[in-house]
Design a protein around this motif. Structure first.
Motif, mmCIF file in Angstrom:
data_model
loop_
_atom_site.group_PDB
_atom_site.id
_atom_site.type_symbol
_atom_site.label_atom_id
_atom_site.label_comp_id
_atom_site.label_asym_id
_atom_site.label_seq_id
_atom_site.Cartn_x
_atom_site.Cartn_y
_atom_site.Cartn_z
ATOM 1 N N GLN A 5 5.231 -28.954 5.958
ATOM 2 C CA GLN A 5 4.466 -29.936 4.884
ATOM 3 C C GLN A 5 4.057 -30.753 5.611
ATOM 4 N N LEU A 6 3.723 -31.286 6.789
ATOM 5 C CA LEU A 6 3.073 -32.175 7.567
ATOM 6 C C LEU A 6 2.004 -31.555 7.918
ATOM 7 N N ALA A 7 1.699 -30.744 8.253
ATOM 8 C CA ALA A 7 0.152 -30.063 8.582
ATOM 9 C C ALA A 7 -0.310 -29.472 6.994
ATOM 10 N N ALA A 8 0.306 -29.301 6.139
ATOM 11 C CA ALA A 8 -0.182 -28.989 5.023
ATOM 12 C C ALA A 8 -1.041 -30.333 4.565
ATOM 13 N N GLN A 9 -0.589 -31.433 4.488
ATOM 14 C CA GLN A 9 -0.688 -32.836 3.885
ATOM 15 C C GLN A 9 -2.180 -32.532 5.226
ATOM 16 N N GLN A 10 -1.832 -33.075 6.196
ATOM 17 C CA GLN A 10 -3.150 -33.045 7.131
ATOM 18 C C GLN A 10 -4.630 -32.311 7.052
#
Length: 141
Positions: free
Chosen positions: A89-94
């Motif tokens: 989710q963090l990678a997707a958000q970034q």
């Protein structure tokens, strides 16, 4: 383009299925190939519309194939471990928010070196980068 919660969720699940073993940098690179397809500059794209459409395009991301061992996790039949999914989710958000620059130099394709031989589409394509087990390409004929 409006990015929906479904787009965010499907992108994160795709990152889990395609690149969870590649660390945050590898997941970001895979996410950028998806973003590059989403924003290909065409009104109606062959890739599909939005992150969910691009990720769900048949035969494009093997983790979504019904016979892939990752598929039950992506569809919710099995639970993705919370800590692993949080990294996805963090990678997707970034990537969705443009926080992290594109490490793939505009790639729209990649393949894993774990494959026994490169896919046919590599012929004539321009390799842009290599990160972990993934090799990235653009200008795929």
């Amino acid at each position: 383009m409006t990015v929906t919660e479904k787009d965010r969720d499907v992108l994160a699940r795709t990152l889990w299925g395609e690149a969870r073993g590649e660390g945050l940098a590898g997941m970001v690179a895979v996410a950028w190939t998806i973003r590059n397809r989403v924003y290909d500059g065409k009104d109606t794209s062959w890739w599909g519309e939005g992150y969910a459409g691009v990720c769900g395009k048949p035969s494009q991301f093997s983790c979504w194939n019904k016979n892939d061992p990752n598929n039950p996790y992506l569809t919710g039949a099995k639970k993705i471990p919370a800590a692993e999914f949080a990294r996805c989710q963090l990678a997707a958000q970034q990537v969705i928010e443009g926080i992290t620059p594109d490490p793939t130099d505009g790639a729209t394709h990649y393949y894993s070196t774990s494959m026994t031989k490169p896919p046919r589409w590599v012929a004539g394509a321009k390799q842009t980068s290599r990160l972990g087990l993934h090799i990235f390409f653009k200008d795929v004929p």
